[in-house]
Design a protein around this motif. Sequence first.
Motif, PDB file in Angstrom:
ATOM      1  N   CYS A  95      72.395   7.574 -14.513  1.00 14.59           N
ATOM      2  CA  CYS A  95      72.984   6.684 -15.521  1.00 14.59           C
ATOM      3  C   CYS A  95      73.347   7.530 -16.751  1.00 14.59           C
ATOM      4  CB  CYS A  95      71.985   5.612 -15.937  1.00 14.59           C
ATOM      5  SG  CYS A  95      71.477   4.570 -14.560  1.00 14.59           S
ATOM      6  N   ASN A 150      65.690   5.462 -12.566  1.00 14.02           N
ATOM      7  CA  ASN A 150      66.941   6.211 -12.645  1.00 14.02           C
ATOM      8  C   ASN A 150      66.718   7.542 -13.349  1.00 14.02           C
ATOM      9  OD1 ASN A 150      68.882   3.943 -11.857  1.00 14.02           O
ATOM     10  ND2 ASN A 150      67.699   3.028 -13.521  1.00 14.02           N
ATOM     11  N   ALA A 209      66.086   2.713 -18.541  1.00 13.80           N
ATOM     12  CA  ALA A 209      66.742   3.312 -17.366  1.00 13.80           C
ATOM     13  C   ALA A 209      65.755   4.147 -16.564  1.00 13.80           C
ATOM     14  CB  ALA A 209      67.925   4.167 -17.812  1.00 13.80           C
ATOM     15  N   TYR A 225      69.953  -1.785 -15.217  1.00  9.86           N
ATOM     16  CA  TYR A 225      69.592  -0.490 -14.617  1.00  9.86           C
ATOM     17  C   TYR A 225      68.999  -0.610 -13.218  1.00  9.86           C
ATOM     18  CZ  TYR A 225      70.535   1.676 -19.139  1.00  9.86           C
ATOM     19  OH  TYR A 225      71.146   2.132 -20.288  1.00  9.86           O
TER      20      TYR A 225
END
Length: 502
Positions: free
Chosen positions: A148, A173, A168, A476
Amino acid sequence: MDLTTLERLPMWVGGRPHSPTTTRYGEVTNPATGEVIRHVPYGNAADVDAAVQSAAAAFPGWAASPPLRRARVLMRFRDLLDRHRKELARIVTQEHGKTLADAEGSVVRGMEVVEFATGIPHLLKGEHNDSVGTDVDSWSMRMPLGVCAGITPFNFPAMVPMWMFPVAIACGNTFVLKPSERVPTLSLRLAELLQEAGLPDGVFNVAHGDKEAVDALLAHPTVRAVSFVGSTPIARYIYETSARHGKRVQALGGAKNHAIVMPDADLDFATEAIIGAGYGSAGERCMAISGIIAVGDVADALAAKLAERARRVTTGPGDGTDVEMGPVITCAARDRITGLIDRGVAEGASLLVDGRRPTIPGHADGFFVGPTLFDRVTPSMTIYREEVFGPVLAMLRVPSLEDAIGLINANPYANGAALFTRSGHAARRFQREVEVGMAGINVPIPVPMAFYSFGGWRNSLFGDLNVHGVDGVRFYTRLKTVTSRWPDDGSAAPGFHMPLMG
Ligand code: NAD
């Protein structure tokens, strides 16, 4: 590493400082003195690719780690933020100009998102149904997206990146941050603290730069989602370009936030609240009040009180004693804001307090604009239509609450709005009828806490989901719904039609 003594900043890739290949560098200035204090690389596509590849390599391991383990890294990060918050505030003040107390407050607001994200084991819980059919169970899972990216503005070097990456990375991520090139240093210090907290190398990366680096992120096939905060024209561009490249995107834009003051309001309270919300951080907050709507006969008394208080706001360097308001970000910003004040005068608004060209002893080269107050502004004036993003308050006069709400609802921006009143009836009407993302009742800057979500309407946000809070977790993660059966009675038969009942 003492980042503030470096002449040229590195990027942060794979858990260490990274020398980019770009030969383009930009100046970072201290707005209180006008001095160039360091240089920031303007990354090219290869530099951005290095950061994205590092994040991609770290993704499988990080995504597979239990959410509780990810949360514990964030718990340690939160403690480090708390321990270092004065040092972080000094970096913010040096590059942005806001006062030290305000800078520290912005670090704490970011820290609260980290605190929210430490609840990730709970936040990722899916739904579960036993027996959606005979011997069939079903449940949902929230899975991470991959790499991301976050692209952030100059006005909150600590808080806005922390609206994004704690959630996130808690979701599993990995992240590439492209901070504002005006305030680049803090992101590197955050990277160091994340590493000290135990974050695996490559989970968080910093790619510095300007449009070239942003475009490389938007076009990169490995980047799955883009979070942006900045001005409306760029937010629209980010939204459209990211969508064209098949990416999930949330793009928060500019603002024009109003405060309505009713005739029954506590005027002393409203005055102090509006002064703080209009001139705090030199008006460079996306939730700063810029338009005051005086309803009925409150206008003359309100204008007098605001003018008296605005003249007493102490303007100076953000690290000065008893300073309430620092400089604006650049020389260009100062000239743009001063030009807008000139336009306001030329277009017939009445200038009650003039902040053009203030004298700040010992800081002749700093980028200062003093508190400025206009009365009798009309919706067609440039000073009202444009986002000033400086210490300028513009007062409009209307006969009724209905007219005041109508003005707000007709504005292309729709981040926040506030109402000052003693009437529950007026407050309820305002909260239901005002068309903005964040509404305050006797609260001038109604920024949602970390466990709610932040975002505006219309030109203040392009996308479907706000930042942080539950919306952040949704943004996310992607949803997977599992349907399972464990047959052991040998009753296999082909299913040629959709199931009828049970
Ligand atoms: P900006 O739009 O100029 O820059 C934001 C980011 O976009 C930076 O990282 C910058 O490098 C990048 N960028 C700039 N021009 C670009 C281009 N042509 N192509 C691609 N990327 C580009 O905003 P700013 O001046 O840094 O910040 C101030 C603005 O941000 C104000 O409009 C303010 O209202 C807004 N803001 C909004 C929120 C919100 O929550 N809605 C919060 C903070 C700031």
